[in-house]
Write a protein that holds these residues in place. Structure first.
Motif, PDB file in Angstrom:
ATOM      1  N   THR A 171      28.166  -0.209  12.666  1.00 25.08           N
ATOM      2  CA  THR A 171      26.986   0.716  12.277  1.00 25.08           C
ATOM      3  C   THR A 171      26.336   0.716  10.995  1.00 25.08           C
ATOM      4  O   THR A 171      25.222  -0.056  10.899  1.00 25.08           O
ATOM      5  N   ASP A 172      27.189   0.453  10.042  1.00 29.23           N
ATOM      6  CA  ASP A 172      26.860   0.175   8.737  1.00 29.23           C
ATOM      7  C   ASP A 172      26.521  -1.701   8.459  1.00 29.23           C
ATOM      8  O   ASP A 172      25.275  -2.052   7.881  1.00 29.23           O
ATOM      9  N   SER A 173      27.416  -2.276   8.810  1.00 19.22           N
ATOM     10  CA  SER A 173      26.303  -3.962   9.341  1.00 19.22           C
ATOM     11  C   SER A 173      25.082  -3.894   9.845  1.00 19.22           C
ATOM     12  O   SER A 173      24.404  -4.634   9.586  1.00 19.22           O
ATOM     13  N   THR A 174      24.918  -3.132  11.175  1.00 17.18           N
ATOM     14  CA  THR A 174      23.980  -2.885  11.797  1.00 17.18           C
ATOM     15  C   THR A 174      22.848  -2.153  11.337  1.00 17.18           C
ATOM     16  O   THR A 174      21.172  -3.469  10.885  1.00 17.18           O
ATOM     17  N   THR A 175      23.034  -0.943  11.016  1.00 20.06           N
ATOM     18  CA  THR A 175      21.543  -1.267   9.832  1.00 20.06           C
ATOM     19  C   THR A 175      21.268  -1.343   8.164  1.00 20.06           C
ATOM     20  O   THR A 175      19.859  -1.794   7.792  1.00 20.06           O
ATOM     21  N   GLN A 176      22.155  -2.422   7.945  1.00 23.52           N
ATOM     22  CA  GLN A 176      21.649  -2.921   6.498  1.00 23.52           C
ATOM     23  C   GLN A 176      21.251  -4.520   8.113  1.00 23.52           C
ATOM     24  O   GLN A 176      20.280  -4.730   6.915  1.00 23.52           O
ATOM     25  N   ALA A 177      21.475  -5.325   8.053  1.00 23.08           N
ATOM     26  CA  ALA A 177      20.972  -6.009   9.099  1.00 23.08           C
ATOM     27  C   ALA A 177      18.956  -5.448   9.656  1.00 23.08           C
ATOM     28  O   ALA A 177      17.955  -6.282   8.806  1.00 23.08           O
ATOM     29  N   VAL A 178      19.392  -4.669   9.870  1.00 21.26           N
ATOM     30  CA  VAL A 178      17.964  -3.864  10.417  1.00 21.26           C
ATOM     31  C   VAL A 178      16.853  -4.040   9.897  1.00 21.26           C
ATOM     32  O   VAL A 178      15.994  -4.038   9.564  1.00 21.26           O
ATOM     33  N   LYS A 179      17.688  -2.614   8.425  1.00 23.36           N
ATOM     34  CA  LYS A 179      16.563  -2.240   7.374  1.00 23.36           C
ATOM     35  C   LYS A 179      16.097  -3.733   6.202  1.00 23.36           C
ATOM     36  O   LYS A 179      14.958  -4.082   6.352  1.00 23.36           O
ATOM     37  N   TYR A 180      16.964  -5.024   6.518  1.00 22.23           N
ATOM     38  CA  TYR A 180      16.549  -6.145   5.600  1.00 22.23           C
ATOM     39  C   TYR A 180      15.643  -6.809   6.803  1.00 22.23           C
ATOM     40  O   TYR A 180      14.789  -7.122   5.652  1.00 22.23           O
ATOM     41  N   LEU A 181      15.582  -6.564   7.874  1.00 19.72           N
ATOM     42  CA  LEU A 181      15.140  -7.437   8.500  1.00 19.72           C
ATOM     43  C   LEU A 181      12.905  -6.837   8.552  1.00 19.72           C
ATOM     44  O   LEU A 181      11.802  -7.212   8.531  1.00 19.72           O
ATOM     45  N   ARG A 182      13.430  -5.326   8.738  1.00 20.32           N
ATOM     46  CA  ARG A 182      11.965  -4.868   8.577  1.00 20.32           C
ATOM     47  C   ARG A 182      11.964  -4.353   7.351  1.00 20.32           C
ATOM     48  O   ARG A 182      10.129  -4.152   6.999  1.00 20.32           O
ATOM     49  N   ASP A 183      12.275  -4.505   5.908  1.00 14.58           N
ATOM     50  CA  ASP A 183      11.415  -4.546   4.759  1.00 14.58           C
ATOM     51  C   ASP A 183      10.617  -5.873   4.992  1.00 14.58           C
ATOM     52  O   ASP A 183      10.095  -6.582   3.516  1.00 14.58           O
ATOM     53  N   SER A 184      11.634  -7.140   5.118  1.00 11.56           N
ATOM     54  CA  SER A 184      11.067  -8.107   4.880  1.00 11.56           C
ATOM     55  C   SER A 184       9.887  -8.782   6.117  1.00 11.56           C
ATOM     56  O   SER A 184       9.254  -9.506   6.536  1.00 11.56           O
ATOM     57  N   GLY A 185       9.612  -7.789   6.750  1.00  8.91           N
ATOM     58  CA  GLY A 185       8.413  -8.052   7.391  1.00  8.91           C
ATOM     59  C   GLY A 185       9.063  -9.051   9.099  1.00  8.91           C
ATOM     60  O   GLY A 185       7.776  -9.187   9.844  1.00  8.91           O
ATOM     61  N   MET A 186      10.099  -9.237   9.596  1.00 10.21           N
ATOM     62  CA  MET A 186      10.004  -9.633  10.131  1.00 10.21           C
ATOM     63  C   MET A 186      10.537  -8.619  11.618  1.00 10.21           C
ATOM     64  O   MET A 186      10.932  -8.948  13.046  1.00 10.21           O
ATOM     65  N   ALA A 187      10.810  -7.136  11.772  1.00 11.12           N
ATOM     66  CA  ALA A 187      11.048  -6.870  12.719  1.00 11.12           C
ATOM     67  C   ALA A 187      10.211  -5.748  12.486  1.00 11.12           C
ATOM     68  O   ALA A 187      10.909  -4.199  11.820  1.00 11.12           O
ATOM     69  N   PRO A 188       9.145  -4.851  12.703  1.00 16.11           N
ATOM     70  CA  PRO A 188       7.976  -4.172  11.818  1.00 16.11           C
ATOM     71  C   PRO A 188       8.366  -3.161  13.510  1.00 16.11           C
ATOM     72  O   PRO A 188       8.711  -3.723  13.806  1.00 16.11           O
ATOM     73  N   THR A 189       7.695  -1.732  13.206  1.00 16.26           N
ATOM     74  CA  THR A 189       7.963  -0.984  14.587  1.00 16.26           C
ATOM     75  C   THR A 189       6.291  -1.058  14.831  1.00 16.26           C
ATOM     76  O   THR A 189       5.917  -1.619  14.385  1.00 16.26           O
ATOM     77  N   ASP A 190       6.263  -0.067  15.677  1.00 15.88           N
ATOM     78  CA  ASP A 190       5.021  -0.584  16.689  1.00 15.88           C
ATOM     79  C   ASP A 190       3.914   0.179  15.508  1.00 15.88           C
ATOM     80  O   ASP A 190       2.481   0.222  15.598  1.00 15.88           O
ATOM     81  N   GLU A 191       3.989   0.874  14.702  1.00 17.82           N
ATOM     82  CA  GLU A 191       3.241   1.633  13.754  1.00 17.82           C
ATOM     83  C   GLU A 191       2.084   0.621  12.829  1.00 17.82           C
ATOM     84  O   GLU A 191       1.272   0.370  12.392  1.00 17.82           O
TER      85      GLU A 191
END
Length: 202
Positions: A171-191
């Motif tokens: 879970t920690d590994s996953t949240t770290q990956a998703v947060k990095y991709l969100r912060d870098s603009g590679m995985a934006p939410t719909d909003e």
């Protein structure tokens, strides 16, 4: 699918003692589906590992795959990370910026600094639950995919009972990956994607 970016994320703990916390590693790919960026879990493992394994020389005429099969039982944390990054053609490796992660990142750079993947330490902010909650929208908006495999089921089952389960390393590994991709603009939410499109139109 063909990925635009592949990252690996490690929640490290180097100990072979199964009474202690294991290391969790996940690999993620980013690709476009119906005009939106989506994430796919590419691989995952959880292991109790020593920091480094026994360095074993090649036998005369031994191929690299044969060498890896022969020496895998003696691998430590560093060897498993290197093998995973090489196997899945990782572009960037993320490691938690805490005690064991800092040591692992330094040694990985020393040993494998000429590899095709780079290593980045990620600062740890907030508790585990807060970090997981911060990336929940990516999952609830169906932005994450996973193949039907035992290792993907292991990640899904752990996250389904988090934080009440026995383990939380994947879970920690996953949240770290998703947060990095969100912060870098590679995985934006719909909003975020809608806002970005509105700003582009303006």
């Amino acid at each position: 699918p063909i990925f635009d970016l592949v990252i690996a994320s490690v929640d490290s703990a180097f100990t072979a003692n199964e009474m202690n916390d294991p290391t969790g590693m996940t690999v993620w790919g980013v690709w476009h589906l119906e005009g939106k960026r989506r994430l796919m879990l590419v691989n995952a493992w959880r292991k109790h590992l020593a920091f480094s394994g026994v360095r074993t020389p090649y036998l005369p005429g031994e191929s690299k795959p044969a060498y890896q099969r022969r020496t895998q039982p003696t691998w430590g944390l560093l060897e498993w990370i290197q093998y995973t990054c090489e196997r899945f053609k990782v572009d960037k490796l993320l490691i938690e910026g805490k005690g064991s992660g800092i040591s692992a990142a330094q040694e990985l750079r020393n040993r494998y600094g000429l590899q095709d993947w780079s290593t980045q330490l990620c600062p740890v902010k907030g508790d585990k639950v807060a970090r997981a909650t911060a990336v929940q929208a990516t999952f609830s908006q169906l932005g994450v995919y996973a193949p039907v495999r035992d290792w993907s089921d292991m990640v899904i089952q752990e996250m389904a009972v988090f934080p009440a389960g026995k383990y939380d390393d994947l879970t920690d590994s996953t949240t770290q990956a998703v947060k990095y991709l969100r912060d870098s603009g590679m995985a934006p939410t719909d909003e975020e994607a809608l806002h970005e499109e509105q700003m582009r139109v303006m």
